[in-house]
Write an enzyme that holds these catalytic residues in place. Structure first.
Site, PDB file in Angstrom:
ATOM      1  N   ASP A  51       0.839  -1.213   0.000  1.00 17.39           N
ATOM      2  CA  ASP A  51       0.000   0.000   0.000  1.00 17.39           C
ATOM      3  C   ASP A  51       0.869   1.257   0.000  1.00 17.39           C
ATOM      4  O   ASP A  51       0.527   2.258  -0.633  1.00 17.39           O
ATOM      5  CB  ASP A  51      -0.907   0.008   1.231  1.00 17.39           C
ATOM      6  CG  ASP A  51      -2.010  -1.027   1.113  1.00 17.39           C
ATOM      7  OD1 ASP A  51      -2.498  -1.248  -0.008  1.00 17.39           O
ATOM      8  OD2 ASP A  51      -2.375  -1.625   2.143  1.00 17.39           O
ATOM      9  N   GLY A  52       1.990   1.192   0.700  1.00 13.58           N
ATOM     10  CA  GLY A  52       2.903   2.331   0.748  1.00 13.58           C
ATOM     11  C   GLY A  52       3.436   2.666  -0.651  1.00 13.58           C
ATOM     12  O   GLY A  52       3.594   3.845  -0.996  1.00 13.58           O
ATOM     13  N   ASN A 124      -4.851   8.747   1.779  1.00 12.92           N
ATOM     14  CA  ASN A 124      -5.268   8.106   3.031  1.00 12.92           C
ATOM     15  C   ASN A 124      -5.707   9.136   4.076  1.00 12.92           C
ATOM     16  O   ASN A 124      -6.852   9.155   4.463  1.00 12.92           O
ATOM     17  CB  ASN A 124      -4.120   7.299   3.647  1.00 12.92           C
ATOM     18  CG  ASN A 124      -4.120   5.849   3.212  1.00 12.92           C
ATOM     19  OD1 ASN A 124      -5.008   5.420   2.486  1.00 12.92           O
ATOM     20  ND2 ASN A 124      -3.129   5.097   3.641  1.00 12.92           N
ATOM     21  N   GLU A 125      -4.755   9.962   4.513  1.00 12.30           N
ATOM     22  CA  GLU A 125      -5.090  10.874   5.611  1.00 12.30           C
ATOM     23  C   GLU A 125      -4.039  11.944   5.859  1.00 12.30           C
ATOM     24  O   GLU A 125      -2.880  11.805   5.461  1.00 12.30           O
ATOM     25  CB  GLU A 125      -5.307  10.103   6.922  1.00 12.30           C
ATOM     26  CG  GLU A 125      -4.081   9.601   7.631  1.00 12.30           C
ATOM     27  CD  GLU A 125      -3.454   8.363   7.039  1.00 12.30           C
ATOM     28  OE1 GLU A 125      -2.408   8.502   6.368  1.00 12.30           O
ATOM     29  OE2 GLU A 125      -3.957   7.261   7.237  1.00 12.30           O
ATOM     30  N   ARG A 151      -7.470  18.189  23.248  1.00  6.16           N
ATOM     31  CA  ARG A 151      -6.178  17.982  23.911  1.00  6.16           C
ATOM     32  C   ARG A 151      -5.915  16.488  23.913  1.00  6.16           C
ATOM     33  O   ARG A 151      -6.777  15.715  24.324  1.00  6.16           O
ATOM     34  CB  ARG A 151      -6.216  18.481  25.364  1.00  6.16           C
ATOM     35  CG  ARG A 151      -6.176  19.992  25.479  1.00  6.16           C
ATOM     36  CD  ARG A 151      -6.209  20.419  26.940  1.00  6.16           C
ATOM     37  NE  ARG A 151      -6.025  21.844  27.068  1.00  6.16           N
ATOM     38  CZ  ARG A 151      -6.984  22.730  26.871  1.00  6.16           C
ATOM     39  NH1 ARG A 151      -8.203  22.352  26.512  1.00  6.16           N
ATOM     40  NH2 ARG A 151      -6.735  24.020  27.012  1.00  6.16           N
ATOM     41  N   ASP A 153      -3.156  13.217  21.952  1.00  5.96           N
ATOM     42  CA  ASP A 153      -1.958  12.844  21.182  1.00  5.96           C
ATOM     43  C   ASP A 153      -2.006  13.352  19.750  1.00  5.96           C
ATOM     44  O   ASP A 153      -0.976  13.684  19.175  1.00  5.96           O
ATOM     45  CB  ASP A 153      -1.818  11.310  21.137  1.00  5.96           C
ATOM     46  CG  ASP A 153      -1.199  10.773  22.413  1.00  5.96           C
ATOM     47  OD1 ASP A 153      -1.016  11.569  23.358  1.00  5.96           O
ATOM     48  OD2 ASP A 153      -0.898   9.562  22.456  1.00  5.96           O
ATOM     49  N   ALA A 188      -6.129   9.387  21.304  1.00  9.04           N
ATOM     50  CA  ALA A 188      -5.928   9.515  22.758  1.00  9.04           C
ATOM     51  C   ALA A 188      -6.247  10.914  23.283  1.00  9.04           C
ATOM     52  O   ALA A 188      -5.370  11.638  23.765  1.00  9.04           O
ATOM     53  CB  ALA A 188      -4.491   9.121  23.125  1.00  9.04           C
TER      54      ALA A 188
HETATM   55  P1  NAD Z   1       3.675   1.104   6.957  1.00  8.82           P
HETATM   56  O1  NAD Z   1       4.710   0.311   6.226  1.00  8.82           O
HETATM   57  O2  NAD Z   1       3.955   1.564   8.357  1.00  8.82           O
HETATM   58  O3  NAD Z   1       2.314   0.267   6.903  1.00  8.82           O
HETATM   59  C1  NAD Z   1       1.172   0.556   7.590  1.00  8.82           C
HETATM   60  C2  NAD Z   1       0.084  -0.494   7.277  1.00  8.82           C
HETATM   61  O4  NAD Z   1      -1.057   0.213   6.807  1.00  8.82           O
HETATM   62  C3  NAD Z   1       0.423  -1.527   6.195  1.00  8.82           C
HETATM   63  O5  NAD Z   1      -0.031  -2.788   6.647  1.00  8.82           O
HETATM   64  C4  NAD Z   1      -0.387  -1.062   4.985  1.00  8.82           C
HETATM   65  O6  NAD Z   1      -0.774  -2.146   4.144  1.00  8.82           O
HETATM   66  C5  NAD Z   1      -1.606  -0.489   5.686  1.00  8.82           C
HETATM   67  N1  NAD Z   1      -2.383   0.468   4.891  1.00  8.82           N
HETATM   68  C6  NAD Z   1      -1.958   1.553   4.202  1.00  8.82           C
HETATM   69  N2  NAD Z   1      -3.001   2.163   3.611  1.00  8.82           N
HETATM   70  C7  NAD Z   1      -4.102   1.415   3.936  1.00  8.82           C
HETATM   71  C8  NAD Z   1      -5.469   1.551   3.648  1.00  8.82           C
HETATM   72  N3  NAD Z   1      -5.930   2.564   2.936  1.00  8.82           N
HETATM   73  N4  NAD Z   1      -6.329   0.636   4.166  1.00  8.82           N
HETATM   74  C9  NAD Z   1      -5.899  -0.385   4.924  1.00  8.82           C
HETATM   75  N5  NAD Z   1      -4.594  -0.560   5.237  1.00  8.82           N
HETATM   76  C10 NAD Z   1      -3.715   0.345   4.752  1.00  8.82           C
HETATM   77  O7  NAD Z   1       3.344   2.401   6.105  1.00  8.82           O
HETATM   78  P2  NAD Z   1       2.965   2.527   4.604  1.00  8.82           P
HETATM   79  O8  NAD Z   1       2.824   1.178   3.964  1.00  8.82           O
HETATM   80  O9  NAD Z   1       3.868   3.535   4.019  1.00  8.82           O
HETATM   81  O10 NAD Z   1       1.506   3.169   4.730  1.00  8.82           O
HETATM   82  C11 NAD Z   1       1.339   4.479   5.207  1.00  8.82           C
HETATM   83  C12 NAD Z   1       0.081   4.442   6.022  1.00  8.82           C
HETATM   84  O11 NAD Z   1       0.332   3.761   7.230  1.00  8.82           O
HETATM   85  C13 NAD Z   1      -0.428   5.786   6.459  1.00  8.82           C
HETATM   86  O12 NAD Z   1      -1.155   6.431   5.449  1.00  8.82           O
HETATM   87  C14 NAD Z   1      -1.264   5.410   7.657  1.00  8.82           C
HETATM   88  O13 NAD Z   1      -2.626   5.222   7.329  1.00  8.82           O
HETATM   89  C15 NAD Z   1      -0.727   4.054   8.084  1.00  8.82           C
HETATM   90  N6  NAD Z   1      -0.359   4.107   9.486  1.00  8.82           N
HETATM   91  C16 NAD Z   1      -1.094   3.379  10.339  1.00  8.82           C
HETATM   92  C17 NAD Z   1      -0.842   3.434  11.700  1.00  8.82           C
HETATM   93  C18 NAD Z   1      -1.712   2.623  12.623  1.00  8.82           C
HETATM   94  O14 NAD Z   1      -2.541   1.848  12.115  1.00  8.82           O
HETATM   95  N7  NAD Z   1      -1.558   2.775  13.915  1.00  8.82           N
HETATM   96  C19 NAD Z   1       0.175   4.253  12.194  1.00  8.82           C
HETATM   97  C20 NAD Z   1       0.923   4.994  11.293  1.00  8.82           C
HETATM   98  C21 NAD Z   1       0.639   4.925   9.920  1.00  8.82           C
END
Ligand code: NAD
Length: 266
Positions: A51-52, A124-125, A151, A153, A188
């Site tokens: 996905d990244g 994504n976001e 207030r 994280d 949080a």
């Molecule tokens: P990464 O390698 O840290 O992977 C994060 C995970 O998110 C992977 O398993 C990826 O397949 C999954 N992912 C990404 N987009 C998705 C989507 N639209 N729906 C379902 N799963 C999805 O980082 P990355 O692969 O570069 O992806 C970046 C994304 O990681 C950010 O956009 C953010 O959404 C996500 N992320 C998630 C968390 C969390 O779940 N706590 C924390 C930080 C970032």
């Protein structure tokens, strides 16, 4: 058809890319020209990785081409094809009229205290957090009206397709990408006798605007894969993006099937 590829930086993805290029060159069903970034604008971008990698591809090539994901790691949310399906994919490319699924984006305007405005977007976001471990303080306005002071994280403003990513990890709702909406979710939050937030995710329709007035001098802003520390941000204004990312579907894989495959099925 002009095709570009974006790869995850690993040997297996490079191997799959090489095999795919050979199959495209040998295909009798269509004529394909492989283009490099910076050359001509491709019609189709193939992301080979996870996905990244797909997020990287859409930020590299923008809203004009269509996208197809081939996953070389664990099952990706945005990817339709496995490396052992390359022959089927190349056959479909030459013979099937794809369905174009358009996924809404989050559009953001970041205003700094010196008056500069930075236009950004995310598939994504957008995530904001304090740059240090102390509390992030943000006044949230919706359509110009004060809503709450957050207030905690951090805050996430996600698109529908991003609702299954970070947003889901903080118990936000999953939103179908046919709904043109953005979702505000809390990470949080502090909720006690003194401080109060809604403590639920909010889904806002197109044309509604979330304004986040930032109280901290230094914050971390994440936009999909891109992240950085920003100083003196006054406000971040988010709404549903005017542009959508277009995915070419050469086989049927509905959104709820993707959700099931990613989170429920063994
Ligand atoms: P990464 O390698 O840290 O992977 C994060 C995970 O998110 C992977 O398993 C990826 O397949 C999954 N992912 C990404 N987009 C998705 C989507 N639209 N729906 C379902 N799963 C999805 O980082 P990355 O692969 O570069 O992806 C970046 C994304 O990681 C950010 O956009 C953010 O959404 C996500 N992320 C998630 C968390 C969390 O779940 N706590 C924390 C930080 C970032």
């Amino acid at each position: 058809m002009k095709i570009a590829t974006v790869l995850r930086n690993d040997d297996y993805s490079r191997e799959v890319n090489e095999a795919l290029r050979q199959k495209l060159a040998a295909s009798e069903a269509g004529t394909y020209q492989l283009v490099e970034h910076g050359d001509e604008q491709p019609d189709l971008v193939l992301s080979i990785g996870g996905d990244g990698t797909l997020l990287e591809a859409v930020h590299q090539y923008g809203f004009q081409p269509t996208y197809v994901g081939i996953h070389t790691g664990h099952l990706g949310f945005y990817a339709d094809w496995r490396p052992d399906e390359l022959d089927e994919f190349v056959r479909a490319l030459g013979s099937v009229e794809p369905l174009i699924a358009e996924y809404p984006t989050v559009q953001c305007r970041i205003q700094t205290k010196d008056g500069q405005i930075h236009h950004k977007w995310a598939l994504n976001e957008l995530v904001i957090r304090n740059a240090t471990l102390s509390t992030l303080v943000v006044c949230v306005f919706i359509n110009g009206d004060e809503f709450e002071t957050f207030r905690g994280d951090g805050l996430i403003v996600s698109s529908p397709s991003g609702s299954t990513a970070y947003n889901k990890a903080v118990n936000g709702a999953i939103v179908h990408p046919s709904l043109e909406a953005i979702q505000l979710s809390e990470i949080a939050s502090i909720n006690n006798q003194t401080y109060r937030t809604l403590n639920s995710s909010l889904v806002l329709p197109k044309h509604h605007e979330i304004e986040l007035i930032v109280m901290n001098p230094e914050i971390m802003i994440g936009l999909d894969r891109e992240q950085g520390v920003w100083r003196d941000v006054r406000a971040i204004v988010c709404r549903v993006g005017t542009d959508k990312v277009r995915f070419a579907r050469y086989k049927r894989l509905p959104f709820w099937g993707r959700v099931r495959n990613a989170f429920i099925k063994d």
